[in-house]
Design an enzyme around this catalytic site. Structure first.
Site, mmCIF file in Angstrom:
data_model
loop_
_atom_site.group_PDB
_atom_site.id
_atom_site.type_symbol
_atom_site.label_atom_id
_atom_site.label_comp_id
_atom_site.label_asym_id
_atom_site.label_seq_id
_atom_site.Cartn_x
_atom_site.Cartn_y
_atom_site.Cartn_z
ATOM 1 N N ASP A 156 -40.025 -17.243 -36.915
ATOM 2 C CA ASP A 156 -40.695 -16.639 -38.060
ATOM 3 C C ASP A 156 -41.924 -15.869 -37.552
ATOM 4 O O ASP A 156 -42.367 -16.087 -36.421
ATOM 5 C CB ASP A 156 -41.109 -17.763 -39.014
ATOM 6 C CG ASP A 156 -42.049 -17.279 -40.097
ATOM 7 O OD1 ASP A 156 -41.686 -16.325 -40.802
ATOM 8 O OD2 ASP A 156 -43.156 -17.854 -40.219
ATOM 9 N N ARG A 157 -42.482 -14.978 -38.350
ATOM 10 C CA ARG A 157 -43.637 -14.208 -37.881
ATOM 11 C C ARG A 157 -44.971 -14.718 -38.467
ATOM 12 O O ARG A 157 -45.757 -15.347 -37.765
ATOM 13 C CB ARG A 157 -43.441 -12.716 -38.215
ATOM 14 C CG ARG A 157 -44.385 -11.818 -37.441
ATOM 15 C CD ARG A 157 -44.356 -10.389 -37.947
ATOM 16 N NE ARG A 157 -45.184 -10.231 -39.129
ATOM 17 C CZ ARG A 157 -45.227 -9.117 -39.859
ATOM 18 N NH1 ARG A 157 -44.476 -8.076 -39.561
ATOM 19 N NH2 ARG A 157 -46.033 -9.046 -40.899
ATOM 20 N N ASP A 158 -45.188 -14.465 -39.758
ATOM 21 C CA ASP A 158 -46.499 -14.761 -40.349
ATOM 22 C C ASP A 158 -46.745 -16.267 -40.461
ATOM 23 O O ASP A 158 -45.953 -16.990 -41.055
ATOM 24 C CB ASP A 158 -46.603 -14.113 -41.734
ATOM 25 C CG ASP A 158 -46.397 -12.600 -41.665
ATOM 26 O OD1 ASP A 158 -46.920 -11.981 -40.733
ATOM 27 O OD2 ASP A 158 -45.717 -12.054 -42.559
ATOM 28 N N GLN A 184 -40.481 -10.031 -45.723
ATOM 29 C CA GLN A 184 -41.621 -9.157 -46.025
ATOM 30 C C GLN A 184 -41.413 -8.530 -47.409
ATOM 31 O O GLN A 184 -41.040 -7.367 -47.531
ATOM 32 C CB GLN A 184 -41.757 -8.062 -44.947
ATOM 33 C CG GLN A 184 -42.080 -8.565 -43.544
ATOM 34 C CD GLN A 184 -43.470 -9.200 -43.451
ATOM 35 O OE1 GLN A 184 -44.377 -8.839 -44.196
ATOM 36 N NE2 GLN A 184 -43.635 -10.161 -42.547
ATOM 37 N N CYS A 207 -30.601 -11.158 -52.293
ATOM 38 C CA CYS A 207 -29.935 -10.690 -51.080
ATOM 39 C C CYS A 207 -29.509 -11.888 -50.250
ATOM 40 O O CYS A 207 -29.855 -13.022 -50.556
ATOM 41 C CB CYS A 207 -30.894 -9.799 -50.288
ATOM 42 S SG CYS A 207 -32.326 -10.720 -49.704
ATOM 43 N N ARG A 228 -32.959 -12.891 -47.351
ATOM 44 C CA ARG A 228 -34.258 -13.520 -47.603
ATOM 45 C C ARG A 228 -34.166 -15.026 -47.350
ATOM 46 O O ARG A 228 -33.419 -15.738 -48.018
ATOM 47 C CB ARG A 228 -34.714 -13.229 -49.039
ATOM 48 C CG ARG A 228 -36.047 -13.851 -49.394
ATOM 49 C CD ARG A 228 -36.529 -13.402 -50.783
ATOM 50 N NE ARG A 228 -37.610 -14.240 -51.248
ATOM 51 C CZ ARG A 228 -38.875 -14.165 -50.816
ATOM 52 N NH1 ARG A 228 -39.220 -13.270 -49.913
ATOM 53 N NH2 ARG A 228 -39.798 -14.983 -51.279
ATOM 54 N N HIS A 266 -36.496 -7.460 -49.209
ATOM 55 C CA HIS A 266 -36.109 -7.608 -50.616
ATOM 56 C C HIS A 266 -36.912 -8.682 -51.346
ATOM 57 O O HIS A 266 -37.515 -9.553 -50.724
ATOM 58 C CB HIS A 266 -34.617 -7.977 -50.700
ATOM 59 C CG HIS A 266 -33.753 -7.084 -49.882
ATOM 60 N ND1 HIS A 266 -33.032 -7.521 -48.790
ATOM 61 C CD2 HIS A 266 -33.540 -5.746 -49.967
ATOM 62 C CE1 HIS A 266 -32.378 -6.500 -48.254
ATOM 63 N NE2 HIS A 266 -32.674 -5.408 -48.938
ATOM 64 N N ASP A 276 -43.064 -21.826 -40.196
ATOM 65 C CA ASP A 276 -44.114 -22.641 -40.818
ATOM 66 C C ASP A 276 -43.865 -22.970 -42.285
ATOM 67 O O ASP A 276 -44.761 -23.492 -42.947
ATOM 68 C CB ASP A 276 -45.480 -21.940 -40.670
ATOM 69 C CG ASP A 276 -45.558 -20.667 -41.491
ATOM 70 O OD1 ASP A 276 -44.546 -19.914 -41.527
ATOM 71 O OD2 ASP A 276 -46.611 -20.413 -42.105
HETATM 72 MG MG MG Z 1 -44.300 -17.898 -42.001
HETATM 73 ZN ZN ZN Z 2 -33.087 -9.412 -48.000
#
Ligand code: MG
Ligand code: ZN
Length: 197
Positions: free
Chosen positions: A10-12, A62, A114, A117, A101, A143
């Site tokens: 994951d990123r954020d 996102q 979708c 997600r 999305h 996280d």
């Molecule tokens: Mg995250």
């Molecule tokens: Zn999506």
């Protein structure tokens, strides 16, 4: 022949820190390139995985563009900044997938249910197909409960990162294989678990 081993990341809140939303003050994804700060140890952890022969694939929800908060162009700039900061520390992703999305967005072309997600496993399944990844030999690290659920739905093992600012996105019901305080610790744990497998 079995497929490649990958770690989906994951990123954020996992690679880069969350930042306070300007309106609500709640910790959220950075929406300006200048707000991107890597979490200490994250780049080193990704480097270590690559050195140990793992593919590393970013998988990130996102939804801000679908919600009309920012343009897709701005999101692409934020994404580029994350990659730039990682590169400055010698880390890179083999691939990265983004779901833009949201089911309750305001921008028609991005507003829908979708399969990508998270907690849906679409991004992991697509990357596995494209890169020849063996999902059963792979891990998902993130996280939030959604990260764990997406990883499990794809057939991977999972590590939940207990990043303090995203505590509200962990209800305690996702049942990861392990919990770690940050990506650095998660990768140390993963690599030692693989040694005893
Ligand atoms: Mg995250
Ligand atoms: Zn999506």
């Amino acid at each position: 022949m079995s497929g490649a081993r990958a770690v989906f990341v994951d990123r954020d809140g996992t690679v880069n820190a969350l930042v306070p939303d300007p309106e609500t003050g709640r910790p959220e994804s950075p929406l300006r390139p200048g707000d991107v700060v890597l979490i200490p140890g994250a780049a080193g952890a990704l480097r270590k995985l690559a050195e140990a022969g793992w593919l590393v694939v970013g998988v990130s929800n996102q939804p801000a563009a679908a919600k009309g908060t920012v343009s897709p162009h701005r999101l692409a700039e934020v994404r580029a900044r994350v990659l730039e900061l990682l590169a400055a520390e010698g880390a890179r992703l083999d691939d990265s997938r983004v779901c833009l999305h949201h089911p309750e967005g305001v921008v028609p072309e991005l507003t829908r249910e979708c399969e990508c997600r998270k907690p849906a496993p679409g991004m992991l399944l697509d990357a596995a197909k494209d890169l020849g990844i063996d999902l059963k030999r792979s891990w998902m690290i993130g996280d939030t409960d959604s990260d764990v659920l997406a990883g499990k739905a794809a057939g991977c093992r999972t590590v939940l990162i207990a990043h303090q600012p995203s505590a509200h996105k962990r209800a305690g019901s996702a049942r990861p294989d392990a919990v770690a305080p940050d990506l650095g610790a998660a990768v140390t744990l993963l690599l030692s678990a693989e040694l005893v497998d």
